[in-house]
Design a protein around this motif. Structure first.
Motif, PDB file in Angstrom:
ATOM      1  N   GLN A  52       0.785  -1.240   0.000  1.00 51.12           N
ATOM      2  CA  GLN A  52       0.000   0.000   0.000  1.00 51.12           C
ATOM      3  C   GLN A  52       0.815   1.287   0.000  1.00 51.12           C
ATOM      4  O   GLN A  52       0.604   2.163  -0.816  1.00 51.12           O
ATOM      5  N   PHE A  53       1.748   1.415   0.942  1.00 54.43           N
ATOM      6  CA  PHE A  53       2.355   2.717   1.197  1.00 54.43           C
ATOM      7  C   PHE A  53       3.775   2.506   1.696  1.00 54.43           C
ATOM      8  O   PHE A  53       4.007   1.632   2.529  1.00 54.43           O
ATOM      9  N   GLU A 109     -10.057   1.750   8.108  1.00 55.60           N
ATOM     10  CA  GLU A 109      -9.112   2.737   7.570  1.00 55.60           C
ATOM     11  C   GLU A 109      -8.383   3.397   8.733  1.00 55.60           C
ATOM     12  O   GLU A 109      -8.989   3.691   9.774  1.00 55.60           O
ATOM     13  N   TYR A 132      -5.787   6.597   9.651  1.00 60.67           N
ATOM     14  CA  TYR A 132      -5.136   7.833   9.216  1.00 60.67           C
ATOM     15  C   TYR A 132      -3.650   7.798   9.554  1.00 60.67           C
ATOM     16  O   TYR A 132      -3.268   7.478  10.686  1.00 60.67           O
ATOM     17  N   ASP A 143       0.115  13.481   9.826  1.00 60.24           N
ATOM     18  CA  ASP A 143       0.805  14.479   8.997  1.00 60.24           C
ATOM     19  C   ASP A 143       1.634  15.412   9.862  1.00 60.24           C
ATOM     20  O   ASP A 143       2.290  16.320   9.361  1.00 60.24           O
ATOM     21  N   ASP A 150      -8.167  14.977   3.792  1.00 57.81           N
ATOM     22  CA  ASP A 150      -6.959  15.088   2.968  1.00 57.81           C
ATOM     23  C   ASP A 150      -5.788  14.266   3.505  1.00 57.81           C
ATOM     24  O   ASP A 150      -4.720  14.224   2.887  1.00 57.81           O
ATOM     25  N   LEU A 151      -5.991  13.620   4.645  1.00 57.75           N
ATOM     26  CA  LEU A 151      -4.921  12.800   5.222  1.00 57.75           C
ATOM     27  C   LEU A 151      -4.796  11.474   4.483  1.00 57.75           C
ATOM     28  O   LEU A 151      -5.793  10.925   3.988  1.00 57.75           O
ATOM     29  N   SER A 152      -3.594  10.965   4.402  1.00 58.24           N
ATOM     30  CA  SER A 152      -3.374   9.650   3.799  1.00 58.24           C
ATOM     31  C   SER A 152      -3.911   8.565   4.740  1.00 58.24           C
ATOM     32  O   SER A 152      -3.830   8.694   5.966  1.00 58.24           O
ATOM     33  N   THR A 153      -4.461   7.497   4.165  1.00 55.48           N
ATOM     34  CA  THR A 153      -5.002   6.410   4.971  1.00 55.48           C
ATOM     35  C   THR A 153      -4.434   5.065   4.529  1.00 55.48           C
ATOM     36  O   THR A 153      -4.016   4.892   3.385  1.00 55.48           O
TER      37      THR A 153
END
Length: 413
Positions: A190-191, A229, A231, A234, A254-257
């Motif tokens: 994913q990230f 999900e 968060y 940031d 707007d935060l990445s999840t």
């Protein structure tokens, strides 16, 4: 008048405070480095953007080996920024790792007496403190400790509050392996979280749980596919990640999840099945069974240890561990010996992370013989490490549990 200061020196965090404090400070046992600065211990809370951190640890594979790093962290804790200790008037209780390498222990003693100049010192293992604390409270002579921390999970049989060191077991799975396993999986799927070990560790703490019945949990997951999900911080709106909720602020959109599903219960499963992480060892259930019905004679020792299991350490804070152990160990007893309630046989600490610190605090304040184990600086200078070995080493004599010896056999039940 001298004061007593307690330090549970864990490989992930240090728990520190005076013997009369309500609870200790919990301080990361790391030096965190960014591209431009470094932060010692809980100084990281003041870092404006704690991302892409490099973590310098005094420990490797659960053992204290980098004394320069540890000394820098101790200086911060003992100094004015934290506690401002008056060393010449302070007695120190310090926990060391289970089965510490002797040369490391010798170095620790030398630094604490010669560099800092503490009035007195007592070194003890964290499980040793917990074992003695529970024995002093209950007078139950047989117990089995499960210490599941950052680096290892130890299974430690005890008699009259003393650990049977030669019959102890270690599983090379702890919180660190879980965190690294989750980080690598999420980075692949994913990230990119390769530089976010701290964030992933907090994620693990927030979302994971032990499945009571792993196979059943997996079947339920396949049918309903419950995914949450999470968060990612940031460091502006969020300093620490959190689970997404319907009541979240609109600005959070707007935060990445990260999406988390089966990982939530597969991750803790590594303690019961280390092969998930390519660790070729038995898991916790089998280790407990083997200790109580194999390493020890079941009728003489094991049956009583199974009825007094004490669980602590950081991984005991993950929800569901007691229920899982009750389920797994329900058939560990012989048919004639099944207790009315197995739930009463398993004690998972309500404060598993600070349990050893609380145990030391209780022993200092309530058990006079505990204070006789201190070694003063003067005694150390006169007798060296010999007197430390005599007072600090407090384990169950082999004659208590070795069936090959007919002398001093331990029949206290």
């Amino acid at each position: 008048m001298s004061s007593v200061f307690i330090v549970d020196n864990g490989s992930y965090s240090i728990k520190a405070g005076y013997k009369d404090d309500l609870k200790p400070k919990v301080i990361p046992n790391y030096i965190f480095k960014t591209s431009s600065d470094s932060y010692v211990g809980n100084e990281i809370d003041n870092c404006p953007e704690p991302s892409n951190l490099y973590l310098n640890s005094p420990f490797e594979r659960g053992y204290l080996v980098h004394m320069d790093i540890q000394n820098e962290i101790w200086q911060d804790i003992f100094g004015r920024r934290q506690f401002g200790l008056n060393f010449s008037e302070t007695k120190l209780v310090l926990t060391d790792s289970n089965f510490t390498v002797p040369t490391i222990e010798t170095s620790v003693r030398e630094i604490l007496f010669e560099t800092y100049g503490f009035h007195s010192l007592q070194l003890a293992s964290a499980p040793g403190l917990v074992a003695q604390y529970h024995y002093e409270n209950t007078k139950i002579p047989h117990s089995l400790l499960v210490d599941s921390g950052h680096s290892f999970t130890h299974i430690l049989p005890c008699l009259s509050g003393k650990i049977c060191v030669e019959r102890s077991m270690r599983i090379d799975v702890g919180g660190k392996i879980m965190t690294n396993f989750l980080r690598d999986k999420l980075t692949y799927s994913q990230f990119d979280l390769r530089q976010e070990t701290k964030v992933v560790n907090e994620m693990k703490e927030d979302v994971c749980y032990f499945a009571k019945d792993f196979r059943q949990e997996m079947e339920l997951f396949k049918k309903s596919n419950p995914v949450i999900e999470y968060y990612l911080p940031d460091h502006n709106l969020l300093r620490r990640g959190q689970i997404k909720q319907s009541t979240d602020l609109a600005s959070f959109k707007d935060l990445s999840t990260i999406m988390l599903g089966v990982e939530r219960f597969v991750l803790p499963e590594t303690i019961f099945f280390p092969e998930i992480t390519d660790c070729d060892q038995i898991g916790l259930k089998e280790a407990i069974n083997r200790t109580c019905n194999g390493v020890f004679n079941y009728n003489l020792f094991g049956r009583y240890m199974l009825k007094n299991i004490i669980v602590f350490g950081g991984n005991a804070a993950i929800p569901g561990l007691k229920e899982r152990l009750c389920y797994d160990l329900s058939n560990a007893f012989e048919a004639y010996d099944v207790p009315e309630s197995i739930e009463n046989c398993i004690n998972v600490s309500s404060n598993p992370i600070i349990e050893p610190w609380l145990a030391a605090q209780y022993l200092i304040n309530n058990v006079p013989s505990f204070s006789t184990k201190f070694v003063s600086k003067k005694e150390y200078q006169e007798h060296g490490n010999r007197i430390c070995d005599e007072r600090f080493i407090d384990i169950a004599p082999k004659e208590w549990y070795d069936l090959s010896s007919s002398e001093n056999f331990y029949f206290d039940q």
